[in-house]
Design a protein around this motif. Structure first.
Motif, short mmCIF file in Angstrom:
data_model
loop_
_atom_site.label_atom_id
_atom_site.label_comp_id
_atom_site.label_asym_id
_atom_site.label_seq_id
_atom_site.Cartn_x
_atom_site.Cartn_y
_atom_site.Cartn_z
N THR A 173 -11.62 -22.18 -3.58
CA THR A 173 -10.30 -22.59 -4.02
C THR A 173 -9.28 -21.90 -3.13
N ILE A 174 -8.38 -22.67 -2.56
CA ILE A 174 -7.37 -22.12 -1.65
C ILE A 174 -6.00 -22.21 -2.30
N GLY A 175 -5.25 -21.12 -2.22
CA GLY A 175 -3.88 -21.10 -2.70
C GLY A 175 -2.90 -21.01 -1.55
N LYS A 219 -9.90 -18.15 -4.10
CA LYS A 219 -10.80 -17.35 -3.27
C LYS A 219 -10.19 -17.04 -1.90
N ALA A 220 -9.21 -17.83 -1.50
CA ALA A 220 -8.54 -17.60 -0.22
C ALA A 220 -7.10 -18.05 -0.35
N ALA A 221 -6.23 -17.44 0.45
CA ALA A 221 -4.82 -17.81 0.43
C ALA A 221 -4.27 -17.78 1.84
N ASN A 222 -3.28 -18.60 2.07
CA ASN A 222 -2.60 -18.65 3.36
C ASN A 222 -1.40 -17.71 3.30
N ILE A 223 -1.47 -16.61 4.05
CA ILE A 223 -0.46 -15.55 4.00
C ILE A 223 -0.08 -15.17 5.43
#
Length: 306
Positions: A173-175, A219-223
C-alpha cells in the motif's frame, strides 16, 4: 510529491498554517488588478510565488529577500498550490518568479524525457519550457522525490531499492498526494520503469502520509529526500537504480519579461545554495518551528547575497 512534484512531505502540515500568512490571502490566480495592483515586471514590482509546501515557501522567501537586498520591489505570493496551479499563475503573468525542481518540471513538460544526470536534465528542461518562460542557473541543492519505508518494513521485506518492492505487490500500500496516482514520477512510472503495481493507493498529504507510514497503514510513502521526518523516524529511503525520480536540482523559473531584472541576484543564490544548507533550513522551519522569513534572512545575509 508536489514537485512531481507532489509530496509535501511529513511534518510539513504543521508548518503550512503559519507560512501561508506570507502569501497574503489574495487569489493567486486573479488578474493583476484583482490581486492588488499588478505583479508583473512591467509594474516595477517582481512577484515571487511558491508551491504549497514549506520548502517551496522557504525558497520563495530566499529569492524575495535576495531581490529586496538588491533594491528590487517584491511582492510575495506563496502557497499557491500544486504545480498544475502555480504554473498557470506564472504563464498568466500573475507571478514572475518561482522556485522549481529541474527533473520534476522537465517531466511535467516532457513525459518522454529519458535523461537523468543534472546537466542533461537542465539542458533538456531549457528546450522543453513553453514560450515566455526560462530557467536561470540551477543550484547544487537537490531535493528529490523518494520512495520511503519504515525500518521494520525494510527489514521484514529485505528492501534496499525500489525494485525490491516488486515481490511484495500483493501487500504493498503506497501513500502519497493524489497527483502521484497519475504522474510518471508516481504510479505510472512505478509500473513502466519497475513493473510495480501496488495493491492499494491512498491519497495522503503531508503529516498524514508520515503518520500512516509510522502506524503501518501504508507500507511505503512518497516523501522528499530532504524531509526531516526521515531522520526523525529512522525511515529508510529506497535506492532508485533505474532513476525513476532522476535529478531534481533547485532552479528559478522566471517569465522572460522579468529575467533581466532578477537573473544577476538569483544566479548568486543558486551559486551559494547546496543540499546540506537547504536540509538544515527545512529542519529549522518544520521541526524547530522557526519563521521561514527569519531562516531565509539568516541564510541570505550569511551567503553574502548582494
Amino acid at each position: 510529491m508536489n514537485r512531481t512534484r507532489t509530496i509535501t512531505a511529513g511534518l510539513l502540515l504543521a508548518a503550512v498554517g503559519p507560512l501561508a500568512a506570507c502569501g497574503g490571502g489574495s487569489d493567486p490566480l486573479a488578474t493583476p488588478s484583482q490581486a492588488g495592483g499588478g505583479s508583473t515586471a512591467d509594474s516595477g514590482t517582481i512577484t515571487v510565488g511558491s508551491a504549497d509546501f514549506p520548502e517551496a515557501t522557504l525558497l520563495g522567501e530566499i529569492y524575495a529577500q535576495a531581490l529586496e537586498k538588491k533594491g528590487v520591489s517584491v511582492k510575495k505570493q506563496f502557497n499557491i498550490g500544486s504545480r498544475e496551479t502555480y504554473l498557470k499563475a506564472i504563464t498568466g503573468g500573475e507571478v514572475d518568479v518561482l522556485p522549481e525542481y529541474t527533473g520534476s518540471l522537465l517531466n511535467f513538460y516532457n513525459k518522454d524525457a529519458k535523461v537523468t544526470s543534472p546537466d542533461e536534465v537542465y539542458a533538456e528542461l531549457q528546450k522543453a519550457l513553453p514560450a515566455g518562460l526560462t530557467v536561470l542557473d540551477k543550484s547544487a541543492a537537490e531535493d528529490k522525490n523518494a520512495m520511503v519505508v519504515s525500518a521494520d518494513t525494510a527489514s521484514q521485506w529485505s528492501l534496499k531499492s525500489i525494485e525490491d518492492l516488486a515481490s511484495h505487490q500483493s501487500e504493498l500500500t503506497i501513500g502519497a498526494p493524489a497527483e502521484f496516482k497519475t504522474r510518471q514520477q508516481g504510479l505510472v512510472g512505478l509500473k513502466s520503469v519497475y513493473n510495480i503495481v501496488p495493491s492499494e493507493f491512498r491519497a495522503l498529504q503531508s503529516q498524514a502520509a508520515v503518520d500512516a507510514l509510522k502506524n503501518g497503514q501504508v507500507k511505503a510513502a512518497n516523501i522528499f529526500s530532504t524531509d526531516p521526518s526521515i531522520a526523525a523516524n529512522k525511515f529508510v529511503v529506497l535506492e532508485d537504480p533505474k532513476s525513476l525520480f532522476g535529478s531534481d536540482n533547485i532552479v528559478p523559473l522566471v517569465r522572460d519579461q522579468s529575467a533581466d531584472a532578477v537573473k544577476g541576484v538569483l544566479n548568486q543564490v543558486s551559486a551559494k545554495l547546496d543540499t546540506s544548507s537547504l536540509a538544515d533550513m527545512v529542519k529549522q522551519v518544520v521541526v524547530d518551528k522557526k519563521d521561514a522569513s527569519e531562516v531565509a534572512k539568516t541564510w541570505v545575509d550569511g551567503a553574502g547575497i548582494s
